[in-house]
Design a protein around this motif. Structure first.
Motif, mmCIF file in Angstrom:
data_model
loop_
_atom_site.group_PDB
_atom_site.id
_atom_site.type_symbol
_atom_site.label_atom_id
_atom_site.label_comp_id
_atom_site.label_asym_id
_atom_site.label_seq_id
_atom_site.Cartn_x
_atom_site.Cartn_y
_atom_site.Cartn_z
ATOM 1 N N MET A 27 0.735 -1.360 -0.035
ATOM 2 C CA MET A 27 -0.138 0.001 -0.042
ATOM 3 C C MET A 27 0.908 1.448 0.093
ATOM 4 O O MET A 27 1.919 1.096 0.513
ATOM 5 N N ASN A 28 0.299 2.284 -0.415
ATOM 6 C CA ASN A 28 1.402 3.380 -0.078
ATOM 7 C C ASN A 28 1.122 3.997 1.232
ATOM 8 O O ASN A 28 0.024 3.719 2.021
ATOM 9 N N ALA A 29 1.924 4.949 1.596
ATOM 10 C CA ALA A 29 1.852 5.345 2.950
ATOM 11 C C ALA A 29 0.766 6.140 3.650
ATOM 12 O O ALA A 29 0.309 5.812 4.610
ATOM 13 N N ASP A 30 0.126 6.949 2.687
ATOM 14 C CA ASP A 30 -0.983 7.580 3.037
ATOM 15 C C ASP A 30 -2.298 6.521 3.315
ATOM 16 O O ASP A 30 -2.854 6.984 4.280
ATOM 17 N N VAL A 67 8.506 2.453 4.779
ATOM 18 C CA VAL A 67 8.162 2.544 3.567
ATOM 19 C C VAL A 67 9.659 2.693 2.837
ATOM 20 O O VAL A 67 10.675 2.983 3.258
ATOM 21 N N ASN A 68 9.584 2.688 1.367
ATOM 22 C CA ASN A 68 10.717 2.495 0.479
ATOM 23 C C ASN A 68 10.807 4.263 0.120
ATOM 24 O O ASN A 68 10.025 4.946 0.549
ATOM 25 N N ASP A 69 11.512 4.414 -0.891
ATOM 26 C CA ASP A 69 11.769 5.756 -1.467
ATOM 27 C C ASP A 69 10.447 6.122 -2.278
ATOM 28 O O ASP A 69 10.289 7.554 -2.485
ATOM 29 N N ASP A 70 9.538 5.100 -2.567
ATOM 30 C CA ASP A 70 8.582 5.409 -3.672
ATOM 31 C C ASP A 70 7.379 5.753 -2.687
ATOM 32 O O ASP A 70 6.105 5.674 -3.036
ATOM 33 N N GLU A 71 7.377 5.792 -1.250
ATOM 34 C CA GLU A 71 6.263 5.750 -0.092
ATOM 35 C C GLU A 71 5.401 4.425 -0.352
ATOM 36 O O GLU A 71 4.239 4.741 0.162
ATOM 37 N N VAL A 72 6.034 3.318 -0.426
ATOM 38 C CA VAL A 72 5.247 2.025 -0.546
ATOM 39 C C VAL A 72 5.512 1.348 0.597
ATOM 40 O O VAL A 72 6.846 1.260 1.095
ATOM 41 N N VAL A 73 4.691 0.618 1.436
ATOM 42 C CA VAL A 73 4.895 0.011 2.562
ATOM 43 C C VAL A 73 5.751 -1.188 2.311
ATOM 44 O O VAL A 73 5.130 -2.048 1.226
ATOM 45 N N VAL A 74 6.763 -1.467 2.863
ATOM 46 C CA VAL A 74 7.642 -2.604 2.596
ATOM 47 C C VAL A 74 7.999 -3.528 3.899
ATOM 48 O O VAL A 74 8.296 -4.613 3.733
ATOM 49 N N LYS A 75 7.291 -3.336 4.996
ATOM 50 C CA LYS A 75 7.243 -4.041 6.153
ATOM 51 C C LYS A 75 5.750 -3.873 7.046
ATOM 52 O O LYS A 75 5.312 -2.882 7.037
#
Length: 80
Positions: A27-30, A67-75
């Motif tokens: 998911m994206n961070a927001d 999140v990663n640099d693209d603001e995508v949840v990675v954990k």
């Protein structure tokens, strides 16, 4: 509660039982922040880039989203 890649066991902290957060990787961070606050309106949500520095103290009212640099949840977000 069953276990599997999309579920976590509830965790007991004193008298408060914190339920597992829904699966949010990808998911994206927001979206993830909004979803956490819908479930737990009184928690503090921190969005952190993977590899960034943060305190290691535990607070049962804080959820961290990595999140990663693209603001995508990675954990998977956790109470920390």
């Amino acid at each position: 509660m069953s276990s599997g890649p999309y579920q976590q066991e509830a965790v007991q902290f004193g008298d408060d039982e914190l339920q597992a957060l829904p699966y949010m990787i990808g998911m994206n961070a927001d979206q993830a922040r909004q979803r956490v606050l819908e479930i737990y309106p009184d928690v503090e949500v921190e969005v952190l880039n993977t590899g960034s520095a943060y305190t290691i103290d535990f607070r049962s009212n804080r959820v961290r989203i990595f999140v990663n640099d693209d603001e995508v949840v990675v954990k998977q977000p956790t109470f920390e």
